[in-house]
Design an enzyme around this catalytic site. Structure first.
Site, PDB file in Angstrom:
ATOM      1  N   TRP A 101       0.830  -1.212   0.000  1.00  0.00           N
ATOM      2  CA  TRP A 101       0.000   0.000   0.000  1.00  0.00           C
ATOM      3  C   TRP A 101       0.858   1.252   0.000  1.00  0.00           C
ATOM      4  O   TRP A 101       0.499   2.261  -0.628  1.00  0.00           O
ATOM      5  CB  TRP A 101      -0.969  -0.040   1.185  1.00  0.00           C
ATOM      6  N   ASP A 168      -1.075   6.857   6.619  1.00  0.00           N
ATOM      7  CA  ASP A 168      -2.118   5.897   6.269  1.00  0.00           C
ATOM      8  C   ASP A 168      -2.228   4.922   7.434  1.00  0.00           C
ATOM      9  O   ASP A 168      -1.345   4.105   7.666  1.00  0.00           O
ATOM     10  CB  ASP A 168      -1.728   5.174   4.983  1.00  0.00           C
ATOM     11  N   LYS A 192     -11.298  -2.330   8.629  1.00  0.00           N
ATOM     12  CA  LYS A 192     -10.464  -3.116   9.538  1.00  0.00           C
ATOM     13  C   LYS A 192     -10.984  -2.963  10.968  1.00  0.00           C
ATOM     14  O   LYS A 192     -11.552  -3.882  11.523  1.00  0.00           O
ATOM     15  CB  LYS A 192      -9.005  -2.656   9.476  1.00  0.00           C
TER      16      LYS A 192
END
Length: 351
Positions: A101, A168, A192
């Site tokens: 990511w 992030d 999540k």
């Protein structure tokens, strides 16, 4: 049999959230309409959006100099929105590359302007967090990824930088106590620790915006979303509501401090078994091990069939590792009870 959901995401949520969200789908707030069919500008949903934004600042202990947004497009769209809003026309940004990511964020930012990768663990398949680097004031911002879902690494601390700090936090937000005021912008996909897929949280210090001299497309402009209070377009109503319920559950059950204590206990239980059982070995560097995504492999591949059969028979789901790492990955987000981790540990002991 109860399933023990170790999926990396979309992932486990508190059962209370599932119950209340399902009730709202049938009849929201007793108004005789489903949450899925009411106007997002109705007073009932505006109240949800207002509280969903306010509860984030309470949990993070942030003041009115920060704004909270619920957007769409996942963290992947934030890979683009961050440089559009923070990278000046003639400036440059600093990134660390700690996984899939982070690499994606770097790729998107390079489409907008100049980017320096100041540190990377790519050469070792991202099994550690680089630490020996500095970020000076010549950069418009520094971007990092706090937890690497695929590779099972996590930043235990954050560097002091002479510029804006952007993070992030998609896979470990609200899992541990942090000084959130050290960050100028935080973003996270909800799926999540916060809620179902479909909503993306952005927490941004308002004073950092509007300084790039860059023309920003309307939807990609944080200032537009702030002005419209996260309703520049129709928001992901169900995802926002479920995220609100999840954060309310967190707040009512001891907040981030209580969640962190439980997460530490779960991670210790599982890592102790990995370290003490000769049949297993961890993937990530010990000092950088994630307390959200535990990656490990078998030391003897001939035992794979027996192990796979055993954990599936125990009602465990979502344990297979990502193809880029192999082995196994146990995601133990906030809502994962320690009893489920114990079930996995008991299976590991039986091999």
């Amino acid at each position: 049999m109860k399933k023990h959901n170790f999926s990396a995401g979309p992932s486990i949520l508190p059962q209370e959230v599932f119950q209340k969200a399902s009730e709202a789908i049938l009849d929201f707030n007793g108004i005789g309409l489903s949450l899925l069919e009411i106007s997002h500008r109705s007073k009932d949903f505006v109240a949800v959006m207002d509280e969903a934004r306010a509860i984030v600042k309470r949990l993070m202990n942030l003041g009115d100099d920060y704004e909270v947004l619920y957007l769409q497009g996942g963290a992947s769209l934030q890979f683009l929105m961050v440089p559009y809003n923070l990278l000046s026309v003639d400036g440059k940004a600093a990134y660390t590359n700690t996984g899939t990511w982070a690499s994606g964020a770097i790729k998107e930012a390079k489409m907008i302007g100049n980017v320096d990768v100041v540190a990377s663990s790519k050469e070792s398949n991202y099994n550690y967090i680089p630490k020996d680097f500095t970020v000076g004031s010549e950069y418009d911002y520094f971007h990092c990824t706090s937890n690497n879902t695929i590779f099972g690494t996590q930043m235990k601390s954050f560097p002091k930088v002479d510029t804006l700090l952007v993070c992030d936090m998609s896979s470990d937000i609200f899992s541990r106590q942090l000084d959130f005021s050290q960050f100028d912008l935080i973003y996270a996909g909800a799926q999540k620790n916060m809620g179902p897929a479909g909503a993306t949280l952005v927490v941004v210090k308002k004073s950092i915006l509007g300084k790039t001299r860059r023309q920003i497309p309307t939807y990609l402009d944080y200032a537009v979303h702030i002005d419209k209070e996260s309703m520049s377009n129709t928001p992901p109503v169900f995802a926002v509501y479920a995220s609100y319920l999840t954060l309310k559950h967190l707040e009512e059950n001891g907040g981030i401090a209580a969640a962190e204590a439980k997460n530490n206990a779960k991670a210790k239980l599982l890592y102790d078994e990995i370290d003490n059982n000769p049949n297993f070995q961890g993937v990530a560097a010990v000092e950088d091990r994630s307390f959200m995504n535990v990656t490990f492999t078998l030391t003897d591949e001939s035992k794979q069939e027996a192990f796979d059969t055993a954990w599936k028979a125990a009602g465990i789901s979502g344990l297979n590792g990502h193809r880029s790492v192999g082995g196994y990955r146990a995601s133990i987000y906030n809502a994962m009870p320690i009893e489920s981790v114990q079930v996995l540990v008991d299976v590991m002991k039986s091999i």
